[in-house]
Design an enzyme around this catalytic site. Structure first.
Site, PDB file in Angstrom:
ATOM      1  N   CYS A   1      -2.070  -2.648   7.648  1.00  0.00           N
ATOM      2  CA  CYS A   1      -1.984  -3.598   6.522  1.00  0.00           C
ATOM      3  C   CYS A   1      -0.704  -4.429   6.536  1.00  0.00           C
ATOM      4  CB  CYS A   1      -2.189  -2.861   5.215  1.00  0.00           C
ATOM      5  SG  CYS A   1      -3.909  -2.291   5.081  1.00  0.00           S
TER       6      CYS A   1
ATOM      7  N   ASP B   1       0.783  -1.247   0.000  1.00  0.00           N
ATOM      8  CA  ASP B   1       0.000   0.000   0.000  1.00  0.00           C
ATOM      9  C   ASP B   1       0.817   1.302   0.000  1.00  0.00           C
ATOM     10  OD1 ASP B   1      -1.989  -1.902   0.215  1.00  0.00           O
ATOM     11  OD2 ASP B   1      -2.838  -1.163   2.086  1.00  0.00           O
TER      12      ASP B   1
ATOM     13  N   LYS C   1      -7.099  -4.926  -2.957  1.00  0.00           N
ATOM     14  CA  LYS C   1      -7.860  -5.454  -1.814  1.00  0.00           C
ATOM     15  C   LYS C   1      -8.763  -4.372  -1.266  1.00  0.00           C
ATOM     16  CE  LYS C   1      -4.093  -4.324   1.270  1.00  0.00           C
ATOM     17  NZ  LYS C   1      -4.805  -3.261   1.994  1.00  0.00           N
TER      18      LYS C   1
ATOM     19  N   ASP D   1      -4.556  -0.733  -1.852  1.00  0.00           N
ATOM     20  CA  ASP D   1      -5.838  -0.584  -1.168  1.00  0.00           C
ATOM     21  C   ASP D   1      -6.775   0.045  -2.207  1.00  0.00           C
ATOM     22  OD1 ASP D   1      -6.823  -1.060   1.522  1.00  0.00           O
ATOM     23  OD2 ASP D   1      -6.995   1.113   1.806  1.00  0.00           O
TER      24      ASP D   1
ATOM     25  N   HIS E   1     -10.786   0.837  -2.748  1.00  0.00           N
ATOM     26  CA  HIS E   1     -12.146   0.831  -2.216  1.00  0.00           C
ATOM     27  C   HIS E   1     -13.147   1.490  -3.168  1.00  0.00           C
ATOM     28  CE1 HIS E   1     -10.468  -0.381   1.578  1.00  0.00           C
ATOM     29  NE2 HIS E   1      -9.871   0.775   1.819  1.00  0.00           N
TER      30      HIS E   1
ATOM     31  N   HIS F   1     -10.572   7.115   1.606  1.00  0.00           N
ATOM     32  CA  HIS F   1      -9.194   6.983   1.095  1.00  0.00           C
ATOM     33  C   HIS F   1      -9.147   5.891   0.041  1.00  0.00           C
ATOM     34  CE1 HIS F   1      -9.541   3.770   4.060  1.00  0.00           C
ATOM     35  NE2 HIS F   1      -8.612   3.126   3.368  1.00  0.00           N
TER      36      HIS F   1
ATOM     37  N   HIS G   1     -17.531   3.002   0.812  1.00  0.00           N
ATOM     38  CA  HIS G   1     -17.056   1.762   1.451  1.00  0.00           C
ATOM     39  C   HIS G   1     -17.420   1.716   2.939  1.00  0.00           C
ATOM     40  CE1 HIS G   1     -13.916  -1.198   2.803  1.00  0.00           C
ATOM     41  NE2 HIS G   1     -14.429  -1.807   1.754  1.00  0.00           N
TER      42      HIS G   1
HETATM   43  C1  VGL Z   1      -4.692   0.783   5.659  1.00  0.00           C
HETATM   44  C2  VGL Z   1      -6.259   1.714   7.032  1.00  0.00           C
HETATM   45  C3  VGL Z   1      -7.217   1.593   6.059  1.00  0.00           C
HETATM   46  C4  VGL Z   1      -3.266   0.365   5.478  1.00  0.00           C
HETATM   47  C5  VGL Z   1      -5.634   0.639   4.667  1.00  0.00           C
HETATM   48  O1  VGL Z   1      -2.810   0.260   4.321  1.00  0.00           O
HETATM   49  O2  VGL Z   1      -2.599   0.118   6.508  1.00  0.00           O
HETATM   50  N1  VGL Z   1      -5.010   1.306   6.842  1.00  0.00           N
HETATM   51  N2  VGL Z   1      -6.893   1.048   4.873  1.00  0.00           N
HETATM   52 ZN    ZN Z   2      -8.333   1.086   3.310  1.00  0.00          ZN
END
Ligand code: VGL
Ligand code: ZN
Length: 197
Positions: A151, A9, A106, A47, A49, A82, A53
């Site tokens: 993550c 990510d 994901k 990431d 979404h 995000h 979401h």
């Molecule tokens: C993440 C919060 C929400 C991450 C992703 O990549 O750690 N954290 N979505």
């Molecule tokens: Zn996320």
């Protein structure tokens, strides 16, 4: 035995100026690019979404980012909007090398968040990454990226649960650190046999 680098990510929304900026998130781009040259296989996660979401505070009346809610699969932290798919925030950091072998997305189902690169937050819905690694004969994973305590940690712990050898290189990770979540994540990872380098 084959080894892979799993880059978690490293996207604009998790870097300074982004919607869910992780302090120093952009500092890890150059070290990660350098590490990529040392691995035969490089895999990146993204990431990804849909708007609205279930992990977004804005999807609920009266909820603020960083509060929690109860979903079917348990407690979910609510985040600022995000990494909305196809947005600039969801794009990789512009300096990140993205010529790896696989990019896995994901969190694309509205009802389930997915911190881990292996399973969504219900802990049972697979992303398919396990099958990819096994069919390629990869048994050792090195994890880097954002965020250490979400993550990266969830991916590392799932990888251990699945029997992979797992190292997390902390210098090439940055944390959100909500209410001690970094310490908790480091303790949980060590308890599961993740090597913290
Ligand atoms: C993440 C919060 C929400 C991450 C992703 O990549 O750690 N954290 N979505
Ligand atoms: Zn996320």
């Amino acid at each position: 035995m084959s080894k892979a680098l799993l880059v978690i990510d490293v996207q604009n929304d998790f870097c300074p100026g982004g919607a869910l900026a992780v302090p120093g998130g952009d500092e890890i781009v150059a070290p990660i690019n350098a590490m990529m040259t040392q691995f035969d296989t490089v895999i990146l996660t993204q990431d990804w979404h849909p708007a609205g979401h279930s992990s977004f505070a804005s999807s609920y009346d009266g909820k603020q980012p960083f509060e929690t809610t109860e979903l079917d699969y348990g407690t979910q932290v609510l985040w600022p909007d995000h990494c909305v798919k196809n947005s600039d925030g969801a794009a990789f950091h512009p300096d990140l090398r993205t010529d790896g072998d696989l990019i896995i997305r994901k969190g694309f189902r509205t009802a389930i968040d997915s911190y881990s690169a292996f399973f969504e937050n219900d802990q049972v819905t697979p992303t398919g990454l396990e099958g990819y690694l096994r069919t390629r004969g990869i048994e050792e994973l090195t994890l880097v990226g954002l965020a250490t305590d979400f993550c990266v940690a969830f991916s590392a712990m799932d990888a251990r649960r699945l029997g992979f050898d797992v190292t997390v290189v902390l210098d090439a990770c940055r944390a959100i650190d909500l209410d001690g979540s970094l310490d908790t994540a480091l303790n949980n990872m060590r308890a599961r046999g993740v090597v913290i380098a």
